[in-house]
Design a protein around this motif. Sequence first.
Motif, PDB file in Angstrom:
ATOM      1  N   LYS A 145       0.861  -1.180   0.000  1.00  0.00           N
ATOM      2  CA  LYS A 145       0.000   0.000   0.000  1.00  0.00           C
ATOM      3  C   LYS A 145       0.896   1.227   0.000  1.00  0.00           C
ATOM      4  O   LYS A 145       2.113   1.119   0.111  1.00  0.00           O
ATOM      5  N   PHE A 146       0.280   2.402  -0.087  1.00  0.00           N
ATOM      6  CA  PHE A 146       1.036   3.639  -0.166  1.00  0.00           C
ATOM      7  C   PHE A 146       0.792   4.500   1.064  1.00  0.00           C
ATOM      8  O   PHE A 146      -0.328   4.582   1.563  1.00  0.00           O
ATOM      9  N   GLU A 195       5.762   4.923  -1.536  1.00  0.00           N
ATOM     10  CA  GLU A 195       5.370   6.326  -1.566  1.00  0.00           C
ATOM     11  C   GLU A 195       4.475   6.600  -2.768  1.00  0.00           C
ATOM     12  O   GLU A 195       4.835   6.275  -3.904  1.00  0.00           O
ATOM     13  N   TYR A 196       3.332   7.201  -2.510  1.00  0.00           N
ATOM     14  CA  TYR A 196       2.426   7.601  -3.588  1.00  0.00           C
ATOM     15  C   TYR A 196       3.096   8.671  -4.444  1.00  0.00           C
ATOM     16  O   TYR A 196       3.749   9.578  -3.946  1.00  0.00           O
ATOM     17  N   ASN A 197       2.944   8.542  -5.736  1.00  0.00           N
ATOM     18  CA  ASN A 197       3.539   9.460  -6.717  1.00  0.00           C
ATOM     19  C   ASN A 197       5.066   9.391  -6.738  1.00  0.00           C
ATOM     20  O   ASN A 197       5.725  10.357  -7.135  1.00  0.00           O
ATOM     21  N   ASP A 198       5.626   8.257  -6.338  1.00  0.00           N
ATOM     22  CA  ASP A 198       7.072   8.028  -6.442  1.00  0.00           C
ATOM     23  C   ASP A 198       7.280   6.739  -7.228  1.00  0.00           C
ATOM     24  O   ASP A 198       7.398   5.649  -6.652  1.00  0.00           O
ATOM     25  N   PRO A 199       7.302   6.816  -8.562  1.00  0.00           N
ATOM     26  CA  PRO A 199       7.413   5.589  -9.366  1.00  0.00           C
ATOM     27  C   PRO A 199       8.702   4.831  -9.126  1.00  0.00           C
ATOM     28  O   PRO A 199       8.708   3.598  -9.144  1.00  0.00           O
ATOM     29  N   SER A 381       1.222  22.667  -6.353  1.00  0.00           N
ATOM     30  CA  SER A 381       0.229  21.693  -5.916  1.00  0.00           C
ATOM     31  C   SER A 381       0.902  20.674  -5.005  1.00  0.00           C
ATOM     32  O   SER A 381       2.105  20.442  -5.099  1.00  0.00           O
ATOM     33  N   VAL A 382       0.113  20.106  -4.132  1.00  0.00           N
ATOM     34  CA  VAL A 382       0.603  19.059  -3.224  1.00  0.00           C
ATOM     35  C   VAL A 382       0.500  17.728  -3.950  1.00  0.00           C
ATOM     36  O   VAL A 382      -0.566  17.363  -4.436  1.00  0.00           O
ATOM     37  N   GLN A 383       1.614  16.988  -4.017  1.00  0.00           N
ATOM     38  CA  GLN A 383       1.627  15.736  -4.773  1.00  0.00           C
ATOM     39  C   GLN A 383       1.876  14.506  -3.927  1.00  0.00           C
ATOM     40  O   GLN A 383       1.541  13.396  -4.350  1.00  0.00           O
ATOM     41  N   THR A 384       2.455  14.676  -2.751  1.00  0.00           N
ATOM     42  CA  THR A 384       2.855  13.511  -1.966  1.00  0.00           C
ATOM     43  C   THR A 384       2.340  13.612  -0.533  1.00  0.00           C
ATOM     44  O   THR A 384       1.973  14.695  -0.051  1.00  0.00           O
ATOM     45  N   TYR A 385       2.368  12.470   0.118  1.00  0.00           N
ATOM     46  CA  TYR A 385       2.010  12.386   1.537  1.00  0.00           C
ATOM     47  C   TYR A 385       2.867  13.330   2.372  1.00  0.00           C
ATOM     48  O   TYR A 385       2.374  14.048   3.246  1.00  0.00           O
ATOM     49  N   GLN A 386       4.182  13.320   2.114  1.00  0.00           N
ATOM     50  CA  GLN A 386       5.081  14.156   2.900  1.00  0.00           C
ATOM     51  C   GLN A 386       4.758  15.630   2.731  1.00  0.00           C
ATOM     52  O   GLN A 386       4.796  16.410   3.691  1.00  0.00           O
ATOM     53  N   GLN A 387       4.426  16.035   1.506  1.00  0.00           N
ATOM     54  CA  GLN A 387       4.051  17.427   1.284  1.00  0.00           C
ATOM     55  C   GLN A 387       2.741  17.767   1.994  1.00  0.00           C
ATOM     56  O   GLN A 387       2.608  18.834   2.599  1.00  0.00           O
ATOM     57  N   ALA A 388       1.772  16.874   1.925  1.00  0.00           N
ATOM     58  CA  ALA A 388       0.493  17.116   2.603  1.00  0.00           C
ATOM     59  C   ALA A 388       0.694  17.306   4.098  1.00  0.00           C
ATOM     60  O   ALA A 388       0.072  18.176   4.724  1.00  0.00           O
ATOM     61  N   ALA A 389       1.595  16.505   4.686  1.00  0.00           N
ATOM     62  CA  ALA A 389       1.810  16.529   6.134  1.00  0.00           C
ATOM     63  C   ALA A 389       2.411  17.844   6.610  1.00  0.00           C
ATOM     64  O   ALA A 389       2.393  18.135   7.809  1.00  0.00           O
ATOM     65  N   ARG A 390       2.940  18.671   5.686  1.00  0.00           N
ATOM     66  CA  ARG A 390       3.527  19.956   6.070  1.00  0.00           C
ATOM     67  C   ARG A 390       2.482  21.052   6.231  1.00  0.00           C
ATOM     68  O   ARG A 390       2.802  22.190   6.569  1.00  0.00           O
ATOM     69  N   SER A 391       1.225  20.740   5.979  1.00  0.00           N
ATOM     70  CA  SER A 391       0.168  21.748   6.061  1.00  0.00           C
ATOM     71  C   SER A 391       0.046  22.301   7.474  1.00  0.00           C
ATOM     72  O   SER A 391       0.318  21.616   8.462  1.00  0.00           O
TER      73      SER A 391
END
Length: 444
Positions: A145-146, A195-199, A381-391
Motif C-alpha cells: 500500500k502507499f 510512496e504515492y507518486n514516487d514511481p 500543488s501538493v503531490q505527496t504524503y510528505q508534502q500534505a503533512a507539512r500543512s
Amino acid sequence: MTTSSSQPISEALFARARQVTPGGVNSPVRAFGSVGGHPHFIASADGAYLTNADGQRLLDYIGSWGPMILGHNHPGVREAVAEALQGGTSFGAPNEREVLLAEKVVELTREQGVERVRFVNSGTEATMSALRLARGVTGRSHIVKFRGNYHGHADGLLVEAGSGLLTTAEGGLGEAAPSSAGVPQEYAALTLVSEYNDPAALDTLMQQRGHDIAAVIFEPVVGNSGVLIPTPEFLAALHRVRDHGALLIADEVMTGFRLSLQGACGRLGIQPDLITWGKIIGGGLPVGAYGGRAEVMENVSPSGPVYQAGTLSGNPLAMAAGLATLGELQAKPELYEQLERYTAALADGLKAAAQEAGVPLSVNHIGSMLTAFHQEAPHGSVQTYQQAARSDTAAFAGWFRAMLRQGVYWAPSQFESIFVSAAHGDAELNLTLDAARRAYAELK
C-alpha cells in the motif's frame, strides 16, 4: 430534545454520547478532535444543506463523506428506497435488485475489465475481501500500500494510513508500522509501504520483493491525505507491478462513479485487476463491492476456494438506492460537467480569497473532490504524503471554525477531501466564497 439551560442541544447530546460511546462518536473524525469545538448532531438533510439538532442550517461539503453526489434526500433515491421498504428490509437470500445493480456496475466499468461483482456492506469489507482474493489467487502473503492511502480499518490496512491517522513519521523502503493499537506487528509486517507518486520507489520495492507480493492496492485519487492526483509516471509504474505476478487493486470506494461514470479508473485510463467500491453505489445506505475479471472473481466462494460472506450483503434497500443513484447519473451525464465547473470555481475563489488575505494556500481538485491545503506548495500543488503533512493544521482549524460559524460545514480535518453535489449551485458558491473571505481575513 430540549435542555434545561442555554447549552446547545448538539453540545448536550455530545456530552450524553460520551457516557455511552467511545469518544461520543461512531467514527473518529466526527469528534472534531483536530479542529476544536464539539460536533454538530444532525437532525435532517436536504439538497446541499444539513439541519442540526439546534435548528441551524448548514451548507454541507461532506455529503456523508462522498455518496451524496445527487444531494441529500434526493426524491428519486428516497422513493426507490420507500418502494423497496414495502417488501421488507433484508431477506438473507438473493433478490432481483442485487442482480440489476451488479449488471449496472458491470455495464459501466466493463472497459476497465470488470466482469463480475460481489456486494458487501462497507468499503472496509470490500478492500479486505479483494486482498484476500488476491492472496488466494496468487498464493502469496504480502501486499503493498502507499503511505497516506486509507483503505478501511482492517488490521492489515491500518499501516501508514491517512486521514485522522496521518502523521509525519518516517520509515524506510517497505517498512511498515501499525497506525493503531491492537494491530499485531506480525500482521503489519505482511504490508509493505511505498510512496504515492514516487514511481522509482515502487519499481525498486517490486524488484526487491515482487516475488512475495500478492497485490498492490492504491487510491487512484487519494482522498485521505487530502486530494492527491497521480502523475502519469506513477500510473505507469502501477501497471508494471503485473510484471512481477502481483495483482493491481484500485480502491474506488471514494472515487467510484464520482469522478466519472467509469470512476477514476475510467477517467485516468487505469486498468486494474480488481476494483473496490462503496459510497455512491449505495446511494447513502451502507454498501460496498469488489469486482474484476471473471477468471479472478470466480475464485470467490461458492465458485472457488476464497471464502467471503455477509448476511446483509445485497440487501434490497441499499440496492434500490444504488440503482436510483447510478440511473440518475447515467441519464444526466451533464451533471459531471456541472460538478466540475462548480469545483473549479470554488478552487479559484478560495485561492483568491487566501491570496487577498496573505494566507498561504494550495488547492488540489479533480472532478467534484477538493482539498484546500494550508501551505505554500513548492510546485503549485501538493503531490505527496510528505508534502500534505507539512500543512498548517492550526491555520486550517481556525479557518474551519470561522467557516462553521458562518454556516458552512467543511470536512473537519485538513487531510480530507470535500465533496460537491449536484445540489450545489450559484447561491451556494457565493455563500461559500463570501464566508471564506471573512474567514481568511480573520486568520490574517
